[in-house]
Design a protein around this motif. Structure first.
Motif, PDB file in Angstrom:
ATOM      1  N   UNK A  49       0.766  -1.163   0.007  1.00 49.10           N
ATOM      2  CA  UNK A  49       0.077  -0.137  -0.184  1.00 49.10           C
ATOM      3  C   UNK A  49       0.844   1.239  -0.044  1.00 49.10           C
ATOM      4  N   UNK A  50       0.318   2.364  -0.620  1.00 49.95           N
ATOM      5  CA  UNK A  50       0.980   3.712  -0.744  1.00 49.95           C
ATOM      6  C   UNK A  50       0.482   4.459   0.230  1.00 49.95           C
ATOM      7  N   UNK A  51       1.353   5.368   1.113  1.00 48.24           N
ATOM      8  CA  UNK A  51       0.924   6.344   1.877  1.00 48.24           C
ATOM      9  C   UNK A  51       0.330   7.457   0.743  1.00 48.24           C
ATOM     10  N   UNK A  52      -0.607   8.160   1.154  1.00 49.54           N
ATOM     11  CA  UNK A  52      -1.127   9.421   0.523  1.00 49.54           C
ATOM     12  C   UNK A  52      -0.300  10.758   0.755  1.00 49.54           C
ATOM     13  N   UNK A  53      -1.078  11.677   0.257  1.00 53.92           N
ATOM     14  CA  UNK A  53      -0.019  13.076   0.482  1.00 53.92           C
ATOM     15  C   UNK A  53      -0.208  13.485   2.014  1.00 53.92           C
ATOM     16  N   UNK A  54      -1.009  13.025   2.841  1.00 57.46           N
ATOM     17  CA  UNK A  54      -1.247  13.160   4.256  1.00 57.46           C
ATOM     18  C   UNK A  54      -0.367  12.423   4.930  1.00 57.46           C
ATOM     19  N   UNK A  55       0.305  11.442   4.513  1.00 53.65           N
ATOM     20  CA  UNK A  55       1.173  10.355   5.016  1.00 53.65           C
ATOM     21  C   UNK A  55       0.219   9.205   5.914  1.00 53.65           C
ATOM     22  N   UNK A  56      -0.871   8.874   5.252  1.00 53.71           N
ATOM     23  CA  UNK A  56      -1.692   7.957   5.773  1.00 53.71           C
ATOM     24  C   UNK A  56      -2.233   6.626   4.671  1.00 53.71           C
ATOM     25  N   UNK A  57      -2.351   5.564   5.150  1.00 57.22           N
ATOM     26  CA  UNK A  57      -2.764   4.557   4.049  1.00 57.22           C
ATOM     27  C   UNK A  57      -3.917   3.771   5.209  1.00 57.22           C
ATOM     28  N   UNK A  87       5.340   6.441  10.126  1.00 59.08           N
ATOM     29  CA  UNK A  87       6.302   5.465  10.888  1.00 59.08           C
ATOM     30  C   UNK A  87       6.313   4.438  10.486  1.00 59.08           C
ATOM     31  N   UNK A  88       5.198   3.875   9.979  1.00 61.42           N
ATOM     32  CA  UNK A  88       4.804   2.365   9.445  1.00 61.42           C
ATOM     33  C   UNK A  88       5.532   1.938   8.158  1.00 61.42           C
ATOM     34  N   UNK A  89       6.293   2.986   7.650  1.00 63.88           N
ATOM     35  CA  UNK A  89       6.640   2.670   6.106  1.00 63.88           C
ATOM     36  C   UNK A  89       7.829   1.284   6.470  1.00 63.88           C
ATOM     37  N   UNK A 111       1.351 -10.101   5.123  1.00 63.67           N
ATOM     38  CA  UNK A 111       2.418  -9.038   5.175  1.00 63.67           C
ATOM     39  C   UNK A 111       1.634  -7.802   4.232  1.00 63.67           C
ATOM     40  N   UNK A 112       1.780  -6.826   5.024  1.00 61.42           N
ATOM     41  CA  UNK A 112       1.224  -5.663   4.443  1.00 61.42           C
ATOM     42  C   UNK A 112       2.629  -4.780   4.233  1.00 61.42           C
ATOM     43  N   UNK A 113       3.073  -4.363   2.841  1.00 62.18           N
ATOM     44  CA  UNK A 113       4.216  -3.572   2.979  1.00 62.18           C
ATOM     45  C   UNK A 113       3.702  -2.235   2.604  1.00 62.18           C
ATOM     46  N   UNK A 114       4.226  -1.176   3.246  1.00 62.29           N
ATOM     47  CA  UNK A 114       3.851   0.169   3.523  1.00 62.29           C
ATOM     48  C   UNK A 114       5.080   1.084   2.904  1.00 62.29           C
ATOM     49  N   UNK A 115       4.654   1.554   1.587  1.00 61.79           N
ATOM     50  CA  UNK A 115       5.589   2.449   0.715  1.00 61.79           C
ATOM     51  C   UNK A 115       5.095   4.155   0.950  1.00 61.79           C
ATOM     52  N   UNK A 116       6.098   4.928   1.010  1.00 57.68           N
ATOM     53  CA  UNK A 116       6.048   6.348   0.804  1.00 57.68           C
ATOM     54  C   UNK A 116       6.738   6.862  -0.570  1.00 57.68           C
ATOM     55  N   UNK A 117       5.915   7.032  -1.436  1.00 60.60           N
ATOM     56  CA  UNK A 117       6.415   7.283  -2.759  1.00 60.60           C
ATOM     57  C   UNK A 117       5.727   8.964  -3.200  1.00 60.60           C
ATOM     58  N   UNK A 118       5.434   9.534  -2.327  1.00 57.07           N
ATOM     59  CA  UNK A 118       5.073  10.882  -2.429  1.00 57.07           C
ATOM     60  C   UNK A 118       5.949  11.668  -2.478  1.00 57.07           C
ATOM     61  N   UNK A 119       6.571  12.366  -3.369  1.00 58.78           N
ATOM     62  CA  UNK A 119       7.472  13.540  -3.322  1.00 58.78           C
ATOM     63  C   UNK A 119       7.287  14.695  -2.471  1.00 58.78           C
ATOM     64  N   UNK A 120       8.059  14.996  -1.974  1.00 63.79           N
ATOM     65  CA  UNK A 120       7.835  16.608  -1.024  1.00 63.79           C
ATOM     66  C   UNK A 120       7.720  17.566  -1.876  1.00 63.79           C
ATOM     67  N   UNK A 147       7.913  27.799   2.151  1.00 64.91           N
ATOM     68  CA  UNK A 147       6.522  26.792   2.531  1.00 64.91           C
ATOM     69  C   UNK A 147       6.807  25.436   2.068  1.00 64.91           C
ATOM     70  N   UNK A 148       8.074  24.744   1.690  1.00 65.49           N
ATOM     71  CA  UNK A 148       7.875  23.479   1.324  1.00 65.49           C
ATOM     72  C   UNK A 148       7.637  22.568   2.478  1.00 65.49           C
ATOM     73  N   UNK A 149       6.945  21.233   2.055  1.00 68.98           N
ATOM     74  CA  UNK A 149       6.614  20.432   3.119  1.00 68.98           C
ATOM     75  C   UNK A 149       6.399  19.101   2.621  1.00 68.98           C
ATOM     76  N   UNK A 150       6.390  18.241   3.590  1.00 72.65           N
ATOM     77  CA  UNK A 150       6.215  16.593   3.159  1.00 72.65           C
ATOM     78  C   UNK A 150       5.667  16.067   4.344  1.00 72.65           C
ATOM     79  N   UNK A 151       4.429  15.087   4.495  1.00 76.23           N
ATOM     80  CA  UNK A 151       3.713  14.692   5.405  1.00 76.23           C
ATOM     81  C   UNK A 151       4.632  13.873   6.487  1.00 76.23           C
ATOM     82  N   UNK A 152       5.741  13.296   5.847  1.00 73.53           N
ATOM     83  CA  UNK A 152       6.666  12.478   6.616  1.00 73.53           C
ATOM     84  C   UNK A 152       7.817  12.954   7.068  1.00 73.53           C
ATOM     85  N   UNK A 153       8.270  14.213   6.529  1.00 73.53           N
ATOM     86  CA  UNK A 153       9.386  14.901   7.099  1.00 73.53           C
ATOM     87  C   UNK A 153      10.427  14.871   5.995  1.00 73.53           C
ATOM     88  N   UNK A 154      11.728  16.057   6.177  1.00 71.28           N
ATOM     89  CA  UNK A 154      12.625  16.091   5.607  1.00 71.28           C
ATOM     90  C   UNK A 154      13.754  15.287   6.234  1.00 71.28           C
TER      91      UNK A 154
END
Length: 279
Positions: A49-57, A87-89, A111-120, A147-154
């Motif tokens: 599953x992929x995290x969305x732009x808010x860092x959630x799946x 934190x679950x990636x 097994x659920x694999x969590x991925x973050x493929x959303x660009x900052x 005002x750059x941002x990313x749900x999961x942090x830099x």
């Protein structure tokens, strides 16, 4: 003979008929309790599953169910974890619980694999900076970030240059690069306009000049200059007045003007003592 199936789970009344050798028949009833003690077959599949732009799946039991079955029917499917965050990636074990209509329960893991493929989201802005008295200026990423941002942090937050000198006066392209904690990287440019607004330091000296035989004398800016300087360089010197005659004998105030290479102008006065020593 009686056959029972899922529809007979519970208490069933049956009649026993006894016939003797002479054809006499008598009957009696009995209760047959049918129970379903067979657990359903829980079948799972691994998913990504992929995290969305808010860092959630979010997932449901159906997402990891792989056609679990039960002869009498399934009442419900449930899982022990449905929501994932930054934190679950990575990989996680999720338990699927299958309950049939007679409350028999079985479980299986997936097994659920969590991925973050959303660009900052990188947002830059153009800025103007001024050289200091030493002809230099530093900047940092925060000065061109808007005002750059990313749900999961830099994890990386940098610019490709942060130091400018006299040779950089004018427009300079700077690249802001941001990587999030999952390694997704985005770069964006900004223009840094470097200005030199510090005028030259003017150092003048008093001098004495002699009228010539025709009653005239002249000077140049270099004659009254005593080491004027500018960190970025001097474009020109001028002095006014620069010509004298008999009527000027005595002390004359002149102005030395210095223009630096970036158009800043400054001036200082000096005294020119005009003498007539021609017999």
């Amino acid at each position: 003979k009686y056959d029972f199936d899922c529809s007979n789970v519970g208490t069933n009344s049956v009649t026993l008929a006894v016939t003797d050798n002479n054809g006499n028949v008598s009957t009696a009833t009995a209760n047959v309790i049918v129970k379903d003690k067979v657990a359903p077959e829980a079948l799972t599949k691994d998913i990504t599953v992929q995290l969305n732009s808010y860092g959630r799946a979010d997932i449901t039991a159906n997402d990891i169910d792989n056609n679990s079955t039960d002869a009498c029917g399934i009442l419900s499917l449930s899982i022990d974890k449905t929501t994932f965050h930054c934190a679950d990636v990575g990989s996680h074990t999720v338990i699927l619980t299958v309950t049939d209509i007679h409350n028999n329960v079985s479980t299986a893991q997936a097994t659920v694999k969590v991925e973050d493929n959303i660009d900052p989201v990188v947002i830059s802005k153009n800025i103007t900076v001024e050289l200091d008295a030493n002809g230099q200026v530093w900047i940092n990423p925060g000065m061109i970030d808007d005002g750059s941002w990313d749900a999961c942090g830099f994890s990386v937050y940098q610019i490709d240059r942060n130091y400018f000198t006299c040779s950089d006066v004018g427009s300079n392209t700077v690249i802001l690069t941001i990587s999030d904690v999952s390694g997704n990287t985005v770069s964006k440019s900004a223009v840094v306009l470097v200005e030199d607004n510090i005028p030259a330091v003017v150092i003048a000296q008093d001098i004495t000049v002699q009228l010539d035989a025709s009653g005239n004398a002249s000077i140049t800016a270099a004659d009254v200059d005593n080491g004027s300087y500018d960190v970025c360089g001097i474009a020109g010197l001028s002095v006014s007045p620069n010509a004298f005659s008999c009527s000027d004998v005595g002390d004359i105030i002149v102005k030395l003007t210095v223009t630096d290479v970036n158009g800043n102008v400054s001036s200082e006065t000096a005294i020119v003592t005009v003498e007539d020593n021609v017999v």
